[in-house]
Design a protein around this motif. Sequence first.
Motif, PDB file in Angstrom:
ATOM      1  N   ALA A 191     -54.896  35.349 -10.905  1.00  0.00           N
ATOM      2  CA  ALA A 191     -53.891  36.354 -11.240  1.00  0.00           C
ATOM      3  C   ALA A 191     -52.780  35.736 -12.074  1.00  0.00           C
ATOM      4  CB  ALA A 191     -53.304  36.963  -9.975  1.00  0.00           C
ATOM      5  N   VAL A 192     -52.275  36.525 -13.029  1.00  0.00           N
ATOM      6  CA  VAL A 192     -51.119  36.143 -13.831  1.00  0.00           C
ATOM      7  C   VAL A 192     -50.052  37.203 -13.576  1.00  0.00           C
ATOM      8  CG1 VAL A 192     -50.247  35.670 -16.140  1.00  0.00           C
ATOM      9  CG2 VAL A 192     -52.618  35.106 -15.579  1.00  0.00           C
ATOM     10  N   GLU A 235     -73.519  28.057 -12.323  1.00  0.00           N
ATOM     11  CA  GLU A 235     -73.039  28.146 -13.704  1.00  0.00           C
ATOM     12  C   GLU A 235     -72.770  29.570 -14.161  1.00  0.00           C
ATOM     13  OE1 GLU A 235     -75.781  26.117 -16.224  1.00  0.00           O
ATOM     14  OE2 GLU A 235     -75.423  24.172 -15.280  1.00  0.00           O
ATOM     15  N   SER A 236     -73.381  30.556 -13.507  1.00  0.00           N
ATOM     16  CA  SER A 236     -73.206  31.946 -13.931  1.00  0.00           C
ATOM     17  C   SER A 236     -72.042  32.644 -13.220  1.00  0.00           C
ATOM     18  CB  SER A 236     -74.496  32.726 -13.680  1.00  0.00           C
ATOM     19  OG  SER A 236     -74.766  32.784 -12.293  1.00  0.00           O
ATOM     20  N   THR A 237     -71.229  31.891 -12.474  1.00  0.00           N
ATOM     21  CA  THR A 237     -70.097  32.486 -11.764  1.00  0.00           C
ATOM     22  C   THR A 237     -69.072  33.002 -12.775  1.00  0.00           C
ATOM     23  OG1 THR A 237     -70.395  30.953  -9.933  1.00  0.00           O
ATOM     24  CG2 THR A 237     -68.278  32.059 -10.076  1.00  0.00           C
ATOM     25  N   PRO A 238     -68.770  34.304 -12.745  1.00  0.00           N
ATOM     26  CA  PRO A 238     -67.790  34.831 -13.689  1.00  0.00           C
ATOM     27  C   PRO A 238     -66.359  34.561 -13.231  1.00  0.00           C
ATOM     28  CG  PRO A 238     -68.650  36.602 -12.361  1.00  0.00           C
ATOM     29  CD  PRO A 238     -69.398  35.357 -11.955  1.00  0.00           C
ATOM     30  N   VAL A 239     -65.458  34.493 -14.194  1.00  0.00           N
ATOM     31  CA  VAL A 239     -64.036  34.347 -13.914  1.00  0.00           C
ATOM     32  C   VAL A 239     -63.376  35.674 -14.257  1.00  0.00           C
ATOM     33  CG1 VAL A 239     -61.913  33.149 -14.522  1.00  0.00           C
ATOM     34  CG2 VAL A 239     -64.052  31.886 -14.378  1.00  0.00           C
ATOM     35  N   ILE A 240     -62.638  36.230 -13.312  1.00  0.00           N
ATOM     36  CA  ILE A 240     -61.940  37.496 -13.524  1.00  0.00           C
ATOM     37  C   ILE A 240     -60.452  37.230 -13.445  1.00  0.00           C
ATOM     38  CG2 ILE A 240     -61.592  39.830 -12.662  1.00  0.00           C
ATOM     39  CD1 ILE A 240     -64.459  39.627 -11.525  1.00  0.00           C
ATOM     40  N   ILE A 241     -59.739  37.629 -14.484  1.00  0.00           N
ATOM     41  CA  ILE A 241     -58.306  37.403 -14.548  1.00  0.00           C
ATOM     42  C   ILE A 241     -57.584  38.727 -14.330  1.00  0.00           C
ATOM     43  CG2 ILE A 241     -56.396  36.583 -15.975  1.00  0.00           C
ATOM     44  CD1 ILE A 241     -58.458  34.830 -17.435  1.00  0.00           C
ATOM     45  N   GLN A 242     -56.737  38.763 -13.310  1.00  0.00           N
ATOM     46  CA  GLN A 242     -55.890  39.923 -13.050  1.00  0.00           C
ATOM     47  C   GLN A 242     -54.546  39.620 -13.688  1.00  0.00           C
ATOM     48  OE1 GLN A 242     -55.827  40.106  -8.761  1.00  0.00           O
ATOM     49  NE2 GLN A 242     -57.342  41.733  -8.760  1.00  0.00           N
ATOM     50  N   VAL A 243     -54.249  40.309 -14.756  1.00  0.00           N
ATOM     51  CA  VAL A 243     -52.999  40.047 -15.473  1.00  0.00           C
ATOM     52  C   VAL A 243     -52.085  41.261 -15.364  1.00  0.00           C
ATOM     53  CG1 VAL A 243     -53.981  40.766 -17.677  1.00  0.00           C
ATOM     54  CG2 VAL A 243     -52.019  39.248 -17.651  1.00  0.00           C
ATOM     55  N   ASP A 244     -50.829  41.010 -15.078  1.00  0.00           N
ATOM     56  CA  ASP A 244     -49.836  42.068 -15.003  1.00  0.00           C
ATOM     57  C   ASP A 244     -49.563  42.599 -16.411  1.00  0.00           C
ATOM     58  OD1 ASP A 244     -46.996  43.249 -14.804  1.00  0.00           O
ATOM     59  OD2 ASP A 244     -47.525  42.852 -12.718  1.00  0.00           O
ATOM     60  N   GLU A 245     -49.244  43.884 -16.496  1.00  0.00           N
ATOM     61  CA  GLU A 245     -48.952  44.494 -17.797  1.00  0.00           C
ATOM     62  C   GLU A 245     -47.779  43.818 -18.497  1.00  0.00           C
ATOM     63  OE1 GLU A 245     -49.976  49.150 -18.064  1.00  0.00           O
ATOM     64  OE2 GLU A 245     -48.397  48.645 -16.637  1.00  0.00           O
ATOM     65  N   SER A 256     -48.388  37.683 -23.283  1.00  0.00           N
ATOM     66  CA  SER A 256     -49.766  37.629 -23.788  1.00  0.00           C
ATOM     67  C   SER A 256     -50.183  36.208 -24.142  1.00  0.00           C
ATOM     68  CB  SER A 256     -49.928  38.548 -25.004  1.00  0.00           C
ATOM     69  OG  SER A 256     -49.050  38.151 -26.036  1.00  0.00           O
ATOM     70  N   GLY A 257     -49.242  35.383 -24.574  1.00  0.00           N
ATOM     71  CA  GLY A 257     -49.575  33.990 -24.891  1.00  0.00           C
ATOM     72  C   GLY A 257     -50.053  33.234 -23.664  1.00  0.00           C
ATOM     73  N   LEU A 258     -49.414  33.496 -22.532  1.00  0.00           N
ATOM     74  CA  LEU A 258     -49.822  32.861 -21.274  1.00  0.00           C
ATOM     75  C   LEU A 258     -51.214  33.319 -20.869  1.00  0.00           C
ATOM     76  CD1 LEU A 258     -48.977  31.089 -18.845  1.00  0.00           C
ATOM     77  CD2 LEU A 258     -48.079  33.166 -17.793  1.00  0.00           C
ATOM     78  N   PHE A 259     -51.478  34.604 -21.058  1.00  0.00           N
ATOM     79  CA  PHE A 259     -52.788  35.165 -20.731  1.00  0.00           C
ATOM     80  C   PHE A 259     -53.893  34.504 -21.563  1.00  0.00           C
ATOM     81  CE2 PHE A 259     -55.768  38.761 -21.747  1.00  0.00           C
ATOM     82  CZ  PHE A 259     -56.506  38.643 -20.589  1.00  0.00           C
ATOM     83  N   VAL A 260     -53.641  34.316 -22.838  1.00  0.00           N
ATOM     84  CA  VAL A 260     -54.622  33.669 -23.725  1.00  0.00           C
ATOM     85  C   VAL A 260     -54.842  32.222 -23.310  1.00  0.00           C
ATOM     86  CG1 VAL A 260     -55.052  32.934 -26.105  1.00  0.00           C
ATOM     87  CG2 VAL A 260     -54.164  35.227 -25.647  1.00  0.00           C
ATOM     88  N   ARG A 261     -53.780  31.530 -22.908  1.00  0.00           N
ATOM     89  CA  ARG A 261     -53.925  30.144 -22.458  1.00  0.00           C
ATOM     90  C   ARG A 261     -54.757  30.053 -21.186  1.00  0.00           C
ATOM     91  NH1 ARG A 261     -48.354  27.574 -21.877  1.00  0.00           N
ATOM     92  NH2 ARG A 261     -49.614  25.846 -21.133  1.00  0.00           N
ATOM     93  N   VAL A 262     -54.599  31.026 -20.263  1.00  0.00           N
ATOM     94  CA  VAL A 262     -55.395  31.042 -19.027  1.00  0.00           C
ATOM     95  C   VAL A 262     -56.872  31.245 -19.378  1.00  0.00           C
ATOM     96  CG1 VAL A 262     -55.842  32.306 -16.881  1.00  0.00           C
ATOM     97  CG2 VAL A 262     -53.504  31.795 -17.551  1.00  0.00           C
ATOM     98  N   ILE A 263     -57.167  32.138 -20.312  1.00  0.00           N
ATOM     99  CA  ILE A 263     -58.559  32.342 -20.743  1.00  0.00           C
ATOM    100  C   ILE A 263     -59.127  31.050 -21.322  1.00  0.00           C
ATOM    101  CG2 ILE A 263     -60.046  33.534 -22.403  1.00  0.00           C
ATOM    102  CD1 ILE A 263     -58.260  35.982 -22.066  1.00  0.00           C
ATOM    103  N   ASP A 264     -58.346  30.375 -22.179  1.00  0.00           N
ATOM    104  CA  ASP A 264     -58.803  29.109 -22.764  1.00  0.00           C
ATOM    105  C   ASP A 264     -59.068  28.053 -21.697  1.00  0.00           C
ATOM    106  OD1 ASP A 264     -58.751  30.066 -25.352  1.00  0.00           O
ATOM    107  OD2 ASP A 264     -56.739  29.271 -25.789  1.00  0.00           O
TER     108      ASP A 264
END
Length: 134
Positions: free
Chosen positions: A65-66, A96-106, A110-118
């Motif tokens: 979560a972010v 290896e097929s475990t997905p990552v799900i990011i719960q991001v607050d509205e 957005s820069g922080l969200f992109v860094r978490v994805i990276d």
Amino acid sequence: MGKFGQNSEPEDEAAIDISPLIDCIFILLIFFIVTTTFVEETGIEVDKPQAASAGDLEKQSVMIAVTAEGQIVYGGKEIGMSGVQSTVRRFVEKDESTPVIIQVDEKAPSGLFVRVIDEAKLGGAAKVSVATQK
């Protein structure tokens, strides 16, 4: 003949053996424990954005979560940006097929969200998704 009120034959006591019933209950209990899967939530509530193409969560996934304040949380504990890669790597090593799900607050940056994805992709995640509301 004997005394009045006495039977010459011994009485058979009626008893129900419940040990097979207890065995069945324990077998059912073990079955439900073994087949239950647990989804570990992030431990905080975020205000997710809405999306028309939202789908259901997968059962075995890593949920990060972010928050609007910029905190990155996994399992109710703040892990920070440095903890994302190691957390994802720990789960990807198992499957290896475990997905990552990011719960991001509205309201999260957005820069922080992109860094978490990276960081999640650098940790080895093949599939990174965003949690939204329908």
